[in-house]
Write a protein that holds these residues in place. Structure first.
Motif, mmCIF file in Angstrom:
data_model
loop_
_atom_site.group_PDB
_atom_site.id
_atom_site.type_symbol
_atom_site.label_atom_id
_atom_site.label_comp_id
_atom_site.label_asym_id
_atom_site.label_seq_id
_atom_site.Cartn_x
_atom_site.Cartn_y
_atom_site.Cartn_z
ATOM 1 N N HIS A 234 0.792 -1.224 0.000
ATOM 2 C CA HIS A 234 0.000 0.000 0.000
ATOM 3 C C HIS A 234 0.821 1.269 0.000
ATOM 4 N N THR A 235 2.147 1.174 0.152
ATOM 5 C CA THR A 235 2.891 2.376 0.531
ATOM 6 C C THR A 235 2.868 3.468 -0.540
ATOM 7 N N TRP A 236 2.492 3.124 -1.759
ATOM 8 C CA TRP A 236 2.475 4.169 -2.785
ATOM 9 C C TRP A 236 1.276 5.092 -2.648
ATOM 10 N N LEU A 237 0.183 4.586 -2.061
ATOM 11 C CA LEU A 237 -1.053 5.388 -2.078
ATOM 12 C C LEU A 237 -0.965 6.672 -1.259
ATOM 13 N N PRO A 238 -0.433 6.638 -0.019
ATOM 14 C CA PRO A 238 -0.343 7.910 0.706
ATOM 15 C C PRO A 238 0.493 8.940 -0.043
ATOM 16 N N ASP A 239 1.568 8.485 -0.688
ATOM 17 C CA ASP A 239 2.382 9.424 -1.449
ATOM 18 C C ASP A 239 1.609 9.974 -2.635
ATOM 19 N N ALA A 240 0.984 9.058 -3.386
ATOM 20 C CA ALA A 240 0.251 9.495 -4.574
ATOM 21 C C ALA A 240 -0.937 10.363 -4.169
#
Lengths: 512, 510
Positions: A234-240
């Protein structure tokens, strides 16, 4: 009516619109915005006509169209929609015009080409519709991957700080997942008798070698888990979500990520039923971890957009356990959750975006007491937050309730642990609302001229449909459940689970 | 003494090669007889005419399936298809080579013999018209490639190898700018290429010792005979393979590629990346499929390892590059690995997917180098990556085209890069080579990173002081670019016609 090529027109229409808008010179920004909005409203109208024409109790797949594409591989342009895809299609068509309207002034400030932004939104709409409408594995894959490109440019060119990092991370994560799926798609083509037709592959699913099917299932699942996103991908979603313009982020978590859970329902479960049952315990564990972990992280966030992104990851955990609980109740709950989450989190992102564009910052600590400056917006944030935490009377409540009760019949422990997520949800939502809109007024707020202006007419038009739908479906979800129920039942039959009578025997059989 | 009997010669089937060789000789005469000022136009039109005539000849013989001139040349499906592709890709490269408007005098030196840095050299760098020998040289090289993919015995193949290589060595040395780099590249290419040829020739000798013949059919018969020496067979096969893998830039025979791609004049780099690759893999496939099919289980794991190494090294080193031409060179190495995956499927799909891949990649890479030749400042081409930052702001159209090509290299659907990858991976899984596909998928992920970095640089970075403007291309480069980009898009969206063509063509004669 049945023979009208709804799906291909619905897919291609936004693409044509994107081409038209892209060729409007950037000095004519107003014209570009108007054309794009009008275009997306036409798409919405078409999708509503399709909703009406859809027979809720009829065939599982309707509006089927099939055209020759690459005969050597038997890849075809096959479009068809079941109830699950239909609700998602209508959700897309609904959200896109709202998102356009919400970003009416936002993009002007970034000094970028406004026509490009709106053209990208329309192109994104085309790929999103395509991915839900495809009934051919190859076609699905094509849309699945192409979807990355417009979103990548939206985040990368029009986002806030760290947009480059976020855009690249988003692209690479999704591409890596997608390439796993590519290997699985090719493998499926080889073992499935050199065809990509969804129906043919589903029919052949019984003949797959158990081990092969499990590997292929994992290939698909990884891609969908990255997309959804499930813990630990999931780690890309908070950044995106943090870097994307808020309206685009609403689209990202509202619809684009649903491709992941939709893919599991449409491809993983029916084509690899045995592998799905085999993998279900692990998926349930991941789902429960995702619910608790993401909710805990959400509590600690200081950036509003990242906070909302984390809440989405937690919600996707609910959708995940609902799918892998293998009961019609939980499955229906999950699909309903996909719709309601799109409405609620979409609304939350849009409202947060309104705050952010006024204040020029997404940090919670830059707000404080905003309710005194913009009472209506603050109220909206409160409402969107409550909907997001699934307060009874709002639509998400019904879906969350269905998921939990459906999961409980089969997997009591998971359901009980997942319930803790509800408490955490109350914590992060209420704390966010409290720290931004309540309490003493942050002096910096009153010095920001934009904060003097409460909700405008344009913004009211943006939020009104979502608020109305959230309330309406909260009290009367039948129009949606009628459409999705048959599709979910058929999917559950594909997996080979029948809804257990509440008895320990049945529990033991499914849980094994 | 028996009367010497001439073997039957099917001139029609050989026509494409004869046309090119003849045209190249006439081109040399033009060099001697036509006044300098008028040479360029005449040479360029003559070269294009020759390529078109040869292509027409290929079309005419397309149905023919024969072995002619005493077994030296085989005209069959793959030959015809690959010759056609080489001619089309060659035509586009000649368009790039012929460009004279971007840089005064063109990309080529006017007089190769001028000492670097001398007065005369500085004068020619100032804009004297470039050398026109490049056209006959290119046509000779392309003629050699046509023969290379058609060669049905190893000696003919060797001759073809030299005919295609020698002009290329020369062409590499002819860059107008950065002449030392260019000459060094040519020397490196020449030395390593000669070694590779020597390996190839030695391998042919061993094979001759093994089978008593050099034509592929008699080798095929000999391979089936268990009584013969395995040492000679595998030694010979290994050495022949080294020669062929060198030309196709497979690891560990790739070391020349980045230096030569960087040093050579960009249009020549494009020619090498597109056409030489087609020729090299065409010959490799013919040797493996026709002559050594009987020992496929023995060479498959070895070549499989080569393919894995090629994909890995190409992808990993591409990530670290800071020069655009070197980045494309490493990417072409990785792509050679993917083609090899298709070849190693060792079935009909493998052959057809290989041919599809080569054509699709050729068009994309031509367009890519075409754009590289446009991004320039007063010093010539600006190939350092940092110079490309913010190009999307300054020249959105070219940045968009280049991004599209990069997305194709990364294998995003609706581009030819995706369809071709799908084809080779599908063939390989069908042929039981799943491990190669897994490595292929993993390296594709790695390889996406450098491409994406360039896209990010162009679109998401602010333009710096040093960002050069993209030159307005002349008609020739525009045409080459348009062909490359349209082909990349068309093969991604409607690949069916070419796929059918490669499928029909995927049958060797023996």
């Amino acid at each position: 009516m049945k023979d009208f090529p709804f799906l291909s027109i619905l897919t291609l229409l936004p693409l044509v619109g994107a081409a038209v808008v892209a060729f409007i010179p950037r000095t004519r920004a107003g014209l570009a915005k108007t054309v794009a909005l009008a275009w997306s409203v036409v798409v919405l109208a078409l999708s509503i006509v399709m909703w009406v024409a859809f027979e809720a109790g009829g065939d599982r797949f309707q509006f089927r169209e099939s055209y020759q594409w690459i005969p050597t591989w038997d890849a075809r342009f096959t479009f068809a929609t079941d109830g699950i895809a239909l609700v998602m299609l209508v959700l897309i068509a609904l959200l896109v015009p709202l998102v356009m309207l919400a970003s009416w002034h936002d993009v002007d400030e970034t000094q970028r080409s406004v026509p490009t932004y709106f053209a990208l939104l329309l192109a994104l709409e085309c790929t999103m519709i395509g991915v839900f409408a495809a009934a051919d594995v190859f076609l699905f894959y094509v849309f699945f991957e192409v979807m990355l490109v417009p979103m990548y440019f939206i985040i990368g060119s029009f986002g806030g700080q760290r947009r480059q990092y976020a855009a690249v991370k988003f692209f690479l994560y999704s591409l890596v997942g997608g390439l796993f799926m590519l290997a699985a798609v090719i493998g499926l083509w080889v073992v499935g008798g050199h065809t990509f037709d969804w129906q043919a592959l589903t029919d052949a699913s019984g003949s797959f070698n158990t081990n092969t099917a499990r590997w292929l299932f994992l290939g698909f699942f990884v891609a969908f888990a990255v997309k959804a996103p499930f813990f630990p991908f999931h780690t890309w979603l908070p950044d995106a979500g943090g870097a994307a313009p808020a309206p685009a982020a609403a689209l990202l978590v509202g619809v684009l990520d649903k491709v992941g859970t939709f893919g599991i329902l449409r491809y993983c479960l029916p084509i690899f039923p045995e592998a799905s049952r085999w993998f279900a315990p692990a998926a349930l564990v991941l789902g429960v971890i995702g619910i608790l972990y993401a909710a805990l992280l959400a509590v600690g966030q200081n950036d509003l957009k990242r906070l909302v992104s984390y809440t989405s990851i937690a919600h996707f955990g609910f959708i995940g356990i609902g799918i892998f609980a293998f009961t019609t109740q939980a499955g229906t709950g999950s699909v309903l959750y996909m719709v309601n989450h799109g409405l609620a989190t979409g609304l939350l992102f849009l409202v947060v975006g309104m705050f952010v564009s006024r204040r020029g910052s997404a940090l919670v600590s830059d707000f404080g007491g905003a309710g005194r400056m913009v009472p209506v917006l603050a109220g909206l944030l409160f409402f969107a937050g409550l909907a997001s935490l699934a307060l009874p009377g709002t639509a998400p409540f019904i879906s969350e309730f269905l998921v939990l009760i459906g999961t409980f019949t089969n997997h009591k422990v998971y359901a009980v642990i997942a319930t803790a997520g509800i408490i955490l949800a109350a914590a992060y939502v209420l704390w966010m609302v409290q720290r931004t809109t309540q309490g003493t007024l942050n002096p910096a707020l009153s010095e920001t001229p934009a904060m003097q202006r409460d909700i405008t007419l344009r913004e009211k038009v943006v939020v009104a449909p979502l608020v109305l739908l959230l309330l309406l479906l909260g009290f009367y979800p039948k129009p949606v459940t009628d459409v999705i129920n048959p599709a979910v039942q058929a999917t559950m039959q594909d997996v080979g689970t029948t809804d257990p009578v509440p008895s320990a025997v049945a529990n033991g059989r499914v849980a094994r | 003494m028996d009367d010497l009997k001439l073997p039957g010669i099917d001139y029609a089937a050989l026509a494409p090669m004869l046309i090119l060789f003849g045209a190249a000789c006439v081109g040399v005469l033009f060099e001697a007889l036509v006044p300098r000022t008028r040479r360029h136009g005449i040479q360029l039109s003559w070269a294009l005419l020759a390529l078109i005539a040869a292509f027409v000849a290929v079309i005419v013989v397309r149905g023919r399936r024969i072995v002619t001139i005493g077994g030296a040349v085989a005209i069959d499906g793959p030959t015809v298809f690959l010759q056609g592709s080489i001619l089309v890709l060659g035509l586009v490269s000649v368009l790039l080579i012929g460009e004279r408007t971007i840089e005064p005098g063109g990309a080529f030196v006017s007089q190769a013999a001028h000492t670097v840095g001398s007065q005369k050299d500085l004068k020619q760098a100032g804009g004297q018209p470039g050398a026109t020998e490049v056209y006959p040289l290119t046509i000779f090289s392309l003629g050699g490639m046509l023969l290379f993919v058609a060669a049905n015995d190893l000696l003919t193949m060797f001759v073809a190898l030299e005919v295609l290589s020698l002009p290329l060595y020369l062409l590499c040395a002819l860059a107008r700018r950065r002449r030392l780099l260019s000459q060094e590249a040519a020397l490196k290419y020449f030395l390593l290429g000669s070694y590779a040829s020597a390996f190839f020739l030695f391998g042919v000798a061993l094979i001759y010792g093994f089978s008593g013949g050099v034509d592929l059919a008699s080798i095929h018969t000999a391979v089936a005979d268990p009584a013969r020496s395995e040492v000679l067979l595998f030694g010979g096969l290994a050495l022949v393979a080294i020669g062929l893998l060198f030309k196709s830039a497979a690891v560990p025979f790739h070391v020349w590629t980045p230096d030569v791609y960087q040093g050579a004049p960009t249009p020549v780099t494009a020619l090498m990346a597109a056409c030489t690759k087609v020729a090299a893999f065409g010959a490799l496939a013919r040797v493996l499929y026709v002559a050594f099919e009987g020992v496929r289980w023995d060479f498959q794991p070895v070549l499989g390892t080569v393919a894995v190494l090629t994909m890995l090294v190409g992808a990993v080193l591409a990530v670290t590059q800071t020069d655009m031409k070197r980045l494309l060179a490493y990417s072409s190495i990785a792509n050679a690995g993917y083609v090899l995956v298709g070849v190693l499927a060792l079935n009909k799909e493998g052959l057809s997917s290989m041919m599809f891949y080569l054509v699709a990649y050729g068009f994309s890479v031509l367009a890519a180098f075409g754009i590289v030749s446009l991004v320039r400042d007063a010093e010539g081409e600006a190939t350092h990556l940092s110079r490309w930052a913010g190009l999307g702001r300054k020249s959105p159209v070219f940045a968009a085209l280049f991004s599209f090509i990069l997305l194709a290299f990364a294998g995003i659907p609706l581009t030819s890069g995706f369809t071709s990858k799908f084809a080779v991976f599908g063939a390989a899984i069908d042929g039981g080579q799943t491990w190669l596909v897994i490595v292929g998928v993993i390296t594709s992920m790695l390889l996406a990173f450098p491409y994406l970095r360039v896209v990010v640089l162009m679109w998401l970075s602010e333009p710096g002081e040093a960002t050069p403007a993209v030159s307005i291309p002349g008609f020739l480069t525009s045409a080459a670019l348009a062909i490359g980009v349209i082909a990349t898009f068309a093969l991604g969206v409607v690949p069916a016609p070419l796929l059918d063509l490669t499928n029909d063509a995927a049958q060797f004669v023996r």
